[in-house]
Design an enzyme around this catalytic site. Structure first.
Site, PDB file in Angstrom:
ATOM      1  N   ASP A  72       0.816  -1.208   0.000  1.00  0.00           N
ATOM      2  CA  ASP A  72       0.000   0.000   0.000  1.00  0.00           C
ATOM      3  C   ASP A  72       0.852   1.261   0.000  1.00  0.00           C
ATOM      4  O   ASP A  72       0.333   2.369   0.125  1.00  0.00           O
ATOM      5  CB  ASP A  72      -0.908   0.011   1.236  1.00  0.00           C
ATOM      6  CG  ASP A  72      -0.124  -0.118   2.540  1.00  0.00           C
ATOM      7  OD1 ASP A  72       0.736  -1.017   2.632  1.00  0.00           O
ATOM      8  OD2 ASP A  72      -0.374   0.666   3.475  1.00  0.00           O
TER       9      ASP A  72
ATOM     10  N   GLY B 171       2.343   2.908  -2.217  1.00  0.00           N
ATOM     11  CA  GLY B 171       2.278   3.841  -3.335  1.00  0.00           C
ATOM     12  C   GLY B 171       1.666   5.178  -2.956  1.00  0.00           C
ATOM     13  O   GLY B 171       2.028   6.214  -3.512  1.00  0.00           O
TER      14      GLY B 171
ATOM     15  N   TYR C  95      -0.021   0.815  15.686  1.00  0.00           N
ATOM     16  CA  TYR C  95       1.337   1.188  16.063  1.00  0.00           C
ATOM     17  C   TYR C  95       1.335   2.103  17.280  1.00  0.00           C
ATOM     18  O   TYR C  95       0.408   2.904  17.472  1.00  0.00           O
ATOM     19  CB  TYR C  95       2.030   1.911  14.912  1.00  0.00           C
ATOM     20  CG  TYR C  95       2.287   1.045  13.702  1.00  0.00           C
ATOM     21  CD1 TYR C  95       3.473   0.342  13.573  1.00  0.00           C
ATOM     22  CD2 TYR C  95       1.333   0.935  12.695  1.00  0.00           C
ATOM     23  CE1 TYR C  95       3.712  -0.458  12.465  1.00  0.00           C
ATOM     24  CE2 TYR C  95       1.560   0.141  11.583  1.00  0.00           C
ATOM     25  CZ  TYR C  95       2.750  -0.553  11.471  1.00  0.00           C
ATOM     26  OH  TYR C  95       2.966  -1.343  10.379  1.00  0.00           O
TER      27      TYR C  95
ATOM     28  N   LYS D 101      -1.508  -6.043  13.590  1.00  0.00           N
ATOM     29  CA  LYS D 101      -0.121  -5.865  13.170  1.00  0.00           C
ATOM     30  C   LYS D 101       0.495  -4.738  13.984  1.00  0.00           C
ATOM     31  O   LYS D 101      -0.151  -3.710  14.230  1.00  0.00           O
ATOM     32  CB  LYS D 101      -0.087  -5.501  11.683  1.00  0.00           C
ATOM     33  CG  LYS D 101       1.255  -5.003  11.154  1.00  0.00           C
ATOM     34  CD  LYS D 101       1.135  -4.635   9.686  1.00  0.00           C
ATOM     35  CE  LYS D 101       2.417  -4.046   9.125  1.00  0.00           C
ATOM     36  NZ  LYS D 101       2.308  -3.778   7.674  1.00  0.00           N
TER      37      LYS D 101
END
EC number: 2.2.1.10
Length: 266
Positions: free
Chosen positions: A26, A28, A145, A175
């Site tokens: 992702d 880009g 995060y 994640k």
């Protein structure tokens, strides 16, 4: 035991026996057309041949994904930001559950920076996404995060808070960053019932990459969602094969590197 047959079926499409090797591409939006993403078709073909369970992109690149993913899973990411904008932590919505389903996704993912100025809005958006995804039995991968003013992004206590938040608002897989060693990351894994996968971050040596994956699995994690370390490799298929050997075959570092034809680095 999960009794939602649709959710279980879709989770199976993005994993193998409960273990995950996801390659997010992702970047880009964030970084632009960097190495590995210009010819994303060849990259996707290589990494799925190498053993990736799923690839992840934004919805607009779906037509470039499906013909090249060799039957593997597909996840659509639904928020983003650029590294040339005012604040990269300010992730904005780029899609919905319905968008993801329309382009053939098996799951959706969402990035939240816990501890940032944008945490309140991102937490609300993630909770709303989880609720909407549940209407369709679509799994949510929360990229959660610990990231904000004064926060050590590898602090295991902060990471534990981040992954627990993902569970609390209804995500299915989470994640986060790796804390640096198996012992401390074990405390992160223990903070949630969700499968925990790690981010790869910027690319290191082949050995460093595989050692990080080995430590992650030794900590009891469920796998990786590793982008640049894989898609910017000169041989994405080979490094995927090495990472897959650790995740899916419980190989040690040297065996994984040898099996992938990457040799033994000093």
């Amino acid at each position: 035991m999960n009794t939602d047959v649709g959710l279980s079926a879709r989770l199976d499409r993005i994993s193998t026996d409960g273990r995950y090797l996801i390659v997010p591409m992702d970047h880009g939006i964030t970084l632009g057309p960097v190495t590995g993403l210009v010819d994303i078709e060849s990259t996707i073909d290589g990494i799925t041949r190498g053993g990736a369970d799923a690839v992840l992109t934004h919805k607009g690149t779906a037509p470039r994904v499906h013909p090249n993913k060799n039957g593997k899973g597909y996840i659509v990411h639904v928020n983003g930001s650029t590294d040339i904008g005012p604040d990269e932590n300010d992730k904005r919505l780029t899609g919905s559950v319905e968008d993801a389903l329309r382009v053939g996704a098996d799951a959706v993912s969402f990035h939240i920076n816990v501890g940032s100025d944008y945490e309140p809005d991102q937490m609300t958006q993630l909770a709303d996404l989880c609720s909407r995804a549940a209407d369709f039995s679509v799994p949510v991968l929360a990229m959660s995060y610990a990231r904000g003013p004064g926060i050590d992004e590898q602090d295991p206590e902060a990471l534990a808070h981040a992954v627990r938040l993902a569970e609390e608002v209804g995500a299915d897989v989470v994640k986060t960053a790796y804390s640096g060693d198996a012992e401390s990351f074990g405390r992160v894994v223990e903070a949630t019932r969700l499968p925990v996968v790690i981010a790869g971050g910027s690319r290191g040596t082949d050995r460093e990459t595989v050692e990080m994956v080995r430590g992650t699995m030794d900590a009891g994690a469920a796998g990786v969602s590793m982008g640049r370390s894989i898609f910017q490799h000169e041989n994405p298929e080979a490094i995927t094969r090495a990472v897959s050997a650790v995740i899916h075959d419980d190989a040690d570092v040297d065996t994984a590197l040898e099996r992938a034809g990457l040799g033994i680095e000093a």
